[in-house]
Design a protein around this motif. Structure first.
Motif: not given
Length: 50
Positions: A39-46, A48-50
């Motif tokens: 969950f944390i990695h998914t939100h960090l990746d999202q 970073a993509a912004c």
């Protein structure tokens, strides 16, 4: 709740919408460490993509 720094209702919303995985053992709802990390990695990746 403590690791995500969210209140109880926010965590239950994440569980209800299946954004955060959990398992139920008896009356207890448990969040495995790998589910929290995913969950944390998914939100960090999202973010970073912004």
């Amino acid at each position: 709740m403590a690791r995500l720094q969210l209140d109880r209702s926010a965590v239950y919303d994440l569980l209800r919408t299946r954004q955060l995985a959990s398992i139920t053992l008896g009356l207890n709802r448990l969040i495995p460490a790998y589910a929290l990390a995913d969950f944390i990695h998914t939100h960090l990746d999202q973010e970073a993509a912004c």
